[in-house]
Design a protein around this motif. Sequence first.
Motif, PDB file in Angstrom:
ATOM      1  N   CYS A 286     -12.557  -5.278  -6.666  1.00 16.87           N
ATOM      2  CA  CYS A 286     -11.407  -4.384  -6.469  1.00 16.87           C
ATOM      3  C   CYS A 286     -10.420  -4.544  -7.623  1.00 16.87           C
ATOM      4  O   CYS A 286     -10.292  -5.637  -8.174  1.00 16.87           O
ATOM      5  CB  CYS A 286     -10.682  -4.693  -5.160  1.00 16.87           C
ATOM      6  SG  CYS A 286     -11.646  -4.297  -3.695  1.00 16.87           S
ATOM      7  N   ARG A 287      -9.721  -3.454  -7.954  1.00 14.68           N
ATOM      8  CA  ARG A 287      -8.788  -3.514  -9.079  1.00 14.68           C
ATOM      9  C   ARG A 287      -7.650  -4.494  -8.810  1.00 14.68           C
ATOM     10  O   ARG A 287      -7.255  -5.259  -9.659  1.00 14.68           O
ATOM     11  CB  ARG A 287      -8.214  -2.123  -9.359  1.00 14.68           C
ATOM     12  CG  ARG A 287      -7.305  -2.113 -10.593  1.00 14.68           C
ATOM     13  CD  ARG A 287      -6.795  -0.716 -10.921  1.00 14.68           C
ATOM     14  NE  ARG A 287      -7.872   0.271 -10.998  1.00 14.68           N
ATOM     15  CZ  ARG A 287      -7.683   1.588 -10.891  1.00 14.68           C
ATOM     16  NH1 ARG A 287      -6.472   2.057 -10.684  1.00 14.68           N
ATOM     17  NH2 ARG A 287      -8.695   2.414 -10.986  1.00 14.68           N
ATOM     18  N   TYR A 288      -7.121  -4.449  -7.575  1.00 12.74           N
ATOM     19  CA  TYR A 288      -6.004  -5.340  -7.250  1.00 12.74           C
ATOM     20  C   TYR A 288      -6.493  -6.557  -6.468  1.00 12.74           C
ATOM     21  O   TYR A 288      -7.303  -6.431  -5.553  1.00 12.74           O
ATOM     22  CB  TYR A 288      -4.942  -4.602  -6.431  1.00 12.74           C
ATOM     23  CG  TYR A 288      -4.425  -3.379  -7.137  1.00 12.74           C
ATOM     24  CD1 TYR A 288      -3.662  -3.516  -8.298  1.00 12.74           C
ATOM     25  CD2 TYR A 288      -4.726  -2.103  -6.674  1.00 12.74           C
ATOM     26  CE1 TYR A 288      -3.204  -2.390  -8.969  1.00 12.74           C
ATOM     27  CE2 TYR A 288      -4.280  -0.981  -7.339  1.00 12.74           C
ATOM     28  CZ  TYR A 288      -3.509  -1.119  -8.495  1.00 12.74           C
ATOM     29  OH  TYR A 288      -3.063  -0.016  -9.158  1.00 12.74           O
ATOM     30  N   ARG A 289      -5.947  -7.692  -6.837  1.00 11.41           N
ATOM     31  CA  ARG A 289      -6.399  -8.925  -6.208  1.00 11.41           C
ATOM     32  C   ARG A 289      -6.035  -8.979  -4.712  1.00 11.41           C
ATOM     33  O   ARG A 289      -6.775  -9.521  -3.910  1.00 11.41           O
ATOM     34  CB  ARG A 289      -5.790 -10.145  -6.923  1.00 11.41           C
ATOM     35  CG  ARG A 289      -6.765 -11.294  -7.115  1.00 11.41           C
ATOM     36  CD  ARG A 289      -6.152 -12.353  -8.026  1.00 11.41           C
ATOM     37  NE  ARG A 289      -4.868 -12.814  -7.497  1.00 11.41           N
ATOM     38  CZ  ARG A 289      -4.762 -13.784  -6.590  1.00 11.41           C
ATOM     39  NH1 ARG A 289      -5.834 -14.379  -6.139  1.00 11.41           N
ATOM     40  NH2 ARG A 289      -3.579 -14.147  -6.140  1.00 11.41           N
ATOM     41  N   ASN A 290      -4.877  -8.389  -4.348  1.00  9.86           N
ATOM     42  CA  ASN A 290      -4.479  -8.420  -2.943  1.00  9.86           C
ATOM     43  C   ASN A 290      -4.819  -7.098  -2.241  1.00  9.86           C
ATOM     44  O   ASN A 290      -4.169  -6.691  -1.304  1.00  9.86           O
ATOM     45  CB  ASN A 290      -2.981  -8.718  -2.817  1.00  9.86           C
ATOM     46  CG  ASN A 290      -2.151  -7.668  -3.532  1.00  9.86           C
ATOM     47  OD1 ASN A 290      -2.702  -6.817  -4.244  1.00  9.86           O
ATOM     48  ND2 ASN A 290      -0.841  -7.713  -3.337  1.00  9.86           N
ATOM     49  N   CYS A 291      -5.852  -6.436  -2.718  1.00 11.37           N
ATOM     50  CA  CYS A 291      -6.279  -5.145  -2.164  1.00 11.37           C
ATOM     51  C   CYS A 291      -6.544  -5.266  -0.658  1.00 11.37           C
ATOM     52  O   CYS A 291      -7.160  -6.229  -0.212  1.00 11.37           O
ATOM     53  CB  CYS A 291      -7.551  -4.710  -2.885  1.00 11.37           C
ATOM     54  SG  CYS A 291      -8.139  -3.090  -2.399  1.00 11.37           S
ATOM     55  N   SER A 292      -6.048  -4.306   0.108  1.00  7.25           N
ATOM     56  CA  SER A 292      -6.283  -4.364   1.555  1.00  7.25           C
ATOM     57  C   SER A 292      -7.520  -3.556   1.929  1.00  7.25           C
ATOM     58  O   SER A 292      -7.895  -3.481   3.099  1.00  7.25           O
ATOM     59  CB  SER A 292      -5.058  -3.835   2.308  1.00  7.25           C
ATOM     60  OG  SER A 292      -4.989  -2.427   2.169  1.00  7.25           O
ATOM     61  N   HIS A 293      -8.151  -2.935   0.945  1.00  8.18           N
ATOM     62  CA  HIS A 293      -9.387  -2.145   1.134  1.00  8.18           C
ATOM     63  C   HIS A 293      -9.184  -0.993   2.110  1.00  8.18           C
ATOM     64  O   HIS A 293     -10.061  -0.663   2.902  1.00  8.18           O
ATOM     65  CB  HIS A 293     -10.541  -3.027   1.620  1.00  8.18           C
ATOM     66  CG  HIS A 293     -10.583  -4.369   0.972  1.00  8.18           C
ATOM     67  ND1 HIS A 293     -10.577  -4.531  -0.394  1.00  8.18           N
ATOM     68  CD2 HIS A 293     -10.597  -5.624   1.500  1.00  8.18           C
ATOM     69  CE1 HIS A 293     -10.594  -5.828  -0.682  1.00  8.18           C
ATOM     70  NE2 HIS A 293     -10.594  -6.515   0.448  1.00  8.18           N
ATOM     71  N   THR A 294      -7.972  -0.431   2.097  1.00  8.08           N
ATOM     72  CA  THR A 294      -7.730   0.685   3.011  1.00  8.08           C
ATOM     73  C   THR A 294      -7.255   1.930   2.269  1.00  8.08           C
ATOM     74  O   THR A 294      -6.773   2.858   2.909  1.00  8.08           O
ATOM     75  CB  THR A 294      -6.679   0.303   4.078  1.00  8.08           C
ATOM     76  OG1 THR A 294      -5.539  -0.258   3.420  1.00  8.08           O
ATOM     77  CG2 THR A 294      -7.234  -0.695   5.066  1.00  8.08           C
ATOM     78  N   GLY A 295      -7.344   1.956   0.932  1.00  8.75           N
ATOM     79  CA  GLY A 295      -6.936   3.185   0.254  1.00  8.75           C
ATOM     80  C   GLY A 295      -6.384   2.978  -1.147  1.00  8.75           C
ATOM     81  O   GLY A 295      -6.022   3.930  -1.829  1.00  8.75           O
ATOM     82  N   GLU A 296      -6.320   1.717  -1.607  1.00  9.04           N
ATOM     83  CA  GLU A 296      -5.822   1.456  -2.952  1.00  9.04           C
ATOM     84  C   GLU A 296      -6.774   2.083  -3.981  1.00  9.04           C
ATOM     85  O   GLU A 296      -7.972   2.124  -3.752  1.00  9.04           O
ATOM     86  CB  GLU A 296      -5.758  -0.058  -3.214  1.00  9.04           C
ATOM     87  CG  GLU A 296      -4.651  -0.763  -2.466  1.00  9.04           C
ATOM     88  CD  GLU A 296      -5.087  -1.270  -1.109  1.00  9.04           C
ATOM     89  OE1 GLU A 296      -6.101  -0.763  -0.587  1.00  9.04           O
ATOM     90  OE2 GLU A 296      -4.399  -2.160  -0.566  1.00  9.04           O
ATOM     91  N   PRO A 297      -6.198   2.510  -5.131  1.00  8.58           N
ATOM     92  CA  PRO A 297      -7.091   2.997  -6.193  1.00  8.58           C
ATOM     93  C   PRO A 297      -7.951   1.851  -6.725  1.00  8.58           C
ATOM     94  O   PRO A 297      -7.515   0.716  -6.753  1.00  8.58           O
ATOM     95  CB  PRO A 297      -6.125   3.513  -7.263  1.00  8.58           C
ATOM     96  CG  PRO A 297      -4.784   2.920  -6.949  1.00  8.58           C
ATOM     97  CD  PRO A 297      -4.772   2.615  -5.484  1.00  8.58           C
ATOM     98  N   GLY A 298      -9.171   2.162  -7.082  1.00  7.79           N
ATOM     99  CA  GLY A 298     -10.067   1.151  -7.652  1.00  7.79           C
ATOM    100  C   GLY A 298     -10.584   0.155  -6.631  1.00  7.79           C
ATOM    101  O   GLY A 298     -10.988  -0.957  -6.983  1.00  7.79           O
ATOM    102  N   CYS A 299     -10.595   0.543  -5.336  1.00 16.18           N
ATOM    103  CA  CYS A 299     -11.088  -0.377  -4.307  1.00 16.18           C
ATOM    104  C   CYS A 299     -12.616  -0.325  -4.251  1.00 16.18           C
ATOM    105  O   CYS A 299     -13.215   0.703  -3.912  1.00 16.18           O
ATOM    106  CB  CYS A 299     -10.495  -0.020  -2.939  1.00 16.18           C
ATOM    107  SG  CYS A 299     -11.235  -0.992  -1.612  1.00 16.18           S
TER     108      CYS A 299
END
Length: 356
Positions: A286-299
């Motif tokens: 995932c692009r962001y380390r704290n991604c919640s996997h619910t809609g962030e770009p680059g998930c």
Amino acid sequence: MTSQHSDLAPLGWNEWFEARRTCGPAETIARVAAVDRDLYLLMDHTGTFQAKLAGTYQYRHHPSQELPCVGDWVCVEKHPTGDFGWVRRLLERRTALRRKSAGDSVEVQMIAANVDAVIIVQSCHFDFNLKRLERYLVMVWDGGADACVLLTKTDLVEPEVLLSQLAEIRAAGVTAPVLTLSNVTREGIDDLKRTLLPAKTYCFVGSSGVGKSTIINQLIGRERLRTEGVSGTGEGRHTTVRRELMLLEGGALVIDNPGMREFGILGAESGIGGSFSDIIGFASDCRYRNCSHTGEPGCAVLEAVNSGALSQEHYDNYLKLRDESEFYQMSSVEKRKKDRDFGRYIKSAKKDLEKP
Ligand SMILES: Nc1nc2c(ncn2[C@@H]2O[C@H](COP(=O)(O)OP(=O)(O)OP(=O)(O)O)[C@@H](O)[C@H]2O)c(=O)[nH]1
Ligand SMILES: [Mg+2]
Ligand SMILES: [Zn+2]
């Protein structure tokens, strides 16, 4: 190696416990076999005897989690006759099987301690439920024990039904061993027997009526535990009312359990990786380390769901389980506040609706 050390080895004592033993001079070590309110049934190399908590125990150990439970090792001062003792200390637990109490308190309840493997029992007839299985797996791994899945009552379903259940379990990414058996035809009982190793402790968990006590009776070779017919829907009746640690002839130690109606998952974050390791794997991209996997770009997780590499259902289970475990980890105060905030939100939403 002390002489008591080798005497206790058949009951599960080993180097790990030996290295952490903290008993006083007048105390010996025993294992908790059963608890009945404030009365404890302990076992050591001499057999079983009853015991109560010594007054000094309360000074050393406080919250309810630190009360001895089935499977615990304790330091006990035995009466000279050997048939009664005072429990003075609780020894460190290697593993702990815990659950959130039934109801809406956030209280933690110990199920059993120092279990090597938890046998998660589901009946392939009416009871099979993948989501519930995943919850149990999380609970087991969270407590540090190994897990084994056991599907019972194979005599009651067509072979294809059983095969599709097994396929479902594997498709969900469950890597724990899966056994099947019928207490009626006895098919699979020998496989289970081979799985249970001497001086290791196994705890049987699962809904009421799935056959836990029947299995243990089979393993013991006699009607030691009470079992009961189930209703037409396959729903159990809560026949077993207390936990009990038993030594099998082959040397394994087993704990029977009352059927569980409801349990919450505690500290599931650390345990969640087990059956959802595929999701955790994608998440590292995932692009962001704290991604919640619910809609962030680059998930990368959502990407995998969209491309079909991850099943939607498995992903939904993951989110649900994660949200629940976060909720249960809140203190009761935080939880009440969240409920209150939610109540306010409902009220204001209603007001908005009522506005002309
Ligand atoms: N057909 C079939 N019936 C089984 C099998 N195993 C158990 N049973 C029956 O299922 C009923 C419930 O079994 P128990 O062993 O009491 O179930 P339990 O899991 O200990 O239930 P609780 O103590 O209430 O948690 C009994 O009538 C058993 O005879 C099986 O493999 N096949
Ligand atoms: Mg039972
Ligand atoms: Zn993501």
